[in-house]
Design a protein around this motif. Structure first.
Motif, mmCIF file in Angstrom:
data_model
loop_
_atom_site.group_PDB
_atom_site.id
_atom_site.type_symbol
_atom_site.label_atom_id
_atom_site.label_comp_id
_atom_site.label_asym_id
_atom_site.label_seq_id
_atom_site.Cartn_x
_atom_site.Cartn_y
_atom_site.Cartn_z
ATOM 1 N N ALA A 59 -63.183 7.696 64.931
ATOM 2 C CA ALA A 59 -64.360 8.201 64.694
ATOM 3 C C ALA A 59 -65.452 8.774 65.560
ATOM 4 O O ALA A 59 -66.426 9.104 65.327
ATOM 5 C CB ALA A 59 -65.121 6.328 64.304
ATOM 6 N N GLU A 60 -65.014 8.919 66.744
ATOM 7 C CA GLU A 60 -65.528 9.648 67.703
ATOM 8 C C GLU A 60 -65.409 11.131 67.402
ATOM 9 O O GLU A 60 -66.369 12.223 67.857
ATOM 10 C CB GLU A 60 -64.709 9.389 69.129
ATOM 11 N N GLY A 61 -64.653 11.506 66.569
ATOM 12 C CA GLY A 61 -64.687 13.028 66.424
ATOM 13 C C GLY A 61 -63.868 13.789 67.295
ATOM 14 O O GLY A 61 -62.960 13.179 67.906
ATOM 15 N N GLY A 62 -63.998 15.150 67.365
ATOM 16 C CA GLY A 62 -63.320 15.926 68.262
ATOM 17 C C GLY A 62 -61.893 16.332 67.774
ATOM 18 O O GLY A 62 -61.478 16.289 66.726
ATOM 19 N N PRO A 63 -61.223 16.765 68.781
ATOM 20 C CA PRO A 63 -59.659 16.874 68.253
ATOM 21 C C PRO A 63 -58.789 15.851 67.697
ATOM 22 O O PRO A 63 -59.294 14.658 68.187
ATOM 23 C CB PRO A 63 -58.963 17.310 69.948
#
Length: 460
Positions: A146-150
């Motif tokens: 849920a933090e997103g990114g790679p």
């Protein structure tokens, strides 16, 4: 029509179609002009223009008319790559779960079955998820995604029994991603809905639209994937969708009621791809976790039922007696608060036992040695006569020891009683079998998974 008028119309559309549909289909529209009663909008792709026209065109036209504009038709043109996107300041902020909960219920679009994804439940957020030892790894993995990114884990595969929190975590991931990165196209739906849309696209000869929609998302979330098992054509399309998104490094999140390798009639190539990411089991709830869930639920009910008294010991009683799944547990507490408010009585032990007789009776059903033996024999495809007989081949001895282990931990029977059910074996033989399985559980993951699956099946 001015940009200000279109901004007001967008706010109404947000209420009408919901946050997920708004983010995916309405927000990318760029108002251009009104000419001779036709409102023109720029869209990124022809597919998006066709989809919005078919599924939201009447709704958009109705909201524009409500705003007092003389518009009889809307048209969509594909904007050039050099065209600037709509200014961020003119976009409504992504709705938080709390805002979604207080907003009016979304009005249905022209056909609910045509909506691209299932609606998200505003109650299912990370803040409302109670973390305990049985689900801490699943929660941590969901938080990381849920933090997103790679892309860290692709796919993230969550599995476990009914009411253990799989759907809650998937909704929480979607809410968090939309809050952090509103521009992401997050698509959440059940495997059954995926299958329905696939069949609908075949019937209406719109397979290219179907493929483009599912391959254009940034995050694809498919709940209860076991439902496509045995559906060969749907599995074929799911396989290609899966590969296309992985090749684009897009995040995939999947849930099921069992581990990938245990889903019968699921194609091997799909199983291997689901196993290539992070596979996380949500274990049955512990007493401490159930008590924590009940305590959180009580806090939510305080505002709704301010005059209801809850006596000491009731929550502990419920957490101890209702062990099947969280939904039954929460339903029991809801029933107590509703009953207490209707009859004007405090929620005490007498009320709990009176009001929850049917649930408590179901929970009191005891697992028997005979049931355990039958389940283990079915799982390992052996006969009960061989299990209780004298043969010592490993193919029979290991299932026999697993059954002994389960009998010790899931029944109140003594070792001599268990021994009698296993062909009159001595209690020391039973002790040896139990000890051997306890040792193997720590070193052999296959045996540990078999035991957990058998336990869930017997408790269901």
């Amino acid at each position: 029509m001015t940009d200000e008028t279109w901004g007001a119309v967008r706010q109404e559309l947000l209420k009408a179609v919901g946050q997920s549909n708004f983010t995916n289909w309405i927000e990318p529209l760029e108002f251009a002009e009104v000419q001779d009663g036709v409102a023109f909008f720029n869209v990124p792709t022809p597919f998006m223009g066709n989809w919005v026209s078919r599924h939201f065109g009447d709704r958009i036209l109705a909201e524009i008319s409500k705003a007092g504009e003389d518009v009889r038709r809307i048209e969509f043109n594909v904007r050039s790559s050099a065209a600037a996107p709509h200014p961020a300041s003119q976009r409504p902020a992504a709705a938080s779960p709390e805002a979604a909960a207080s907003a009016p219920d979304p009005a249905p679009a022209s056909d609910d079955t045509d909506l691209p994804g299932a609606p998200l439940d505003s109650r299912f957020t990370f803040d409302s998820f109670v973390v305990g030892k049985p689900n801490e790894l699943a929660h941590a993995a969901a938080r990381r995604v849920a933090e997103g990114g790679p892309v860290a884990f692709n796919p993230l595969f969550l599995y476990g029994g009914v009411g253990l929190g799989k759907t809650h975590l998937m909704h929480a991931i979607a809410w968090e991603l939309q809050a952090r990165q509103p521009e992401l196209r997050v698509l959440y739906l059940s495997a059954e809905q995926f299958m329905y849309r696939f069949i609908q696209a075949l019937r209406e000869r719109q397979m290219m639209d179907f493929k483009q929609m599912f391959r254009s998302v940034d995050v694809l979330m498919v709940d209860d994937v076991q439902f496509i098992a045995g559906k060969d054509s749907t599995q074929e399309e799911f396989f290609h969708t899966f590969n296309a998104l992985v090749d684009q490094r897009k995040q995939i999140i999947i849930s099921a009621d069992r581990a990938p390798g245990e889903i019968e009639q699921m194609e091997g190539r799909i199983v291997s791809r689901m196993q290539s990411g992070l596979v996380v089991d949500l274990h049955p709830t512990s007493y401490e976790l159930r008590l924590g869930i009940l305590q959180q639920k009580v806090e939510q009910y305080r505002g709704q039922f301010p005059n209801i008294q809850l006596t000491d010991g009731v929550l502990e009683f419920l957490a101890h007696r209702i062990t099947s799944n969280v939904r039954v547990l929460e339903g029991a507490l809801t029933r107590l608060f509703a009953f207490g408010s209707l009859v004007g009585r405090p929620i005490d032990m007498d009320l709990a036992q009176e009001c929850l007789t049917d649930i408590l009776r179901t929970m009191d059903r005891k697992t028997t040695i005979d049931e355990i033996q039958r389940k283990v024999c079915d799982h390992y495809n052996i006969r009960i006569s061989d299990m209780v007989g004298p043969k010592r081949q490993r193919a029979l001895a290991r299932p026999r020891q697993i059954a002994m282990y389960l009998c010790k931990h899931m029944t109140q029977r003594s070792l001599p009683e268990i021994g009698r059910k296993f062909g009159g074996r001595d209690h020391t033989t039973i002790m040896h079998g139990i000890k051997r399985i306890e040792e193997l559980k720590g070193t052999d993951s296959a045996i540990a998974e078999d035991i957990e699956m058998l336990r869930r099946s017997l408790e269901a």
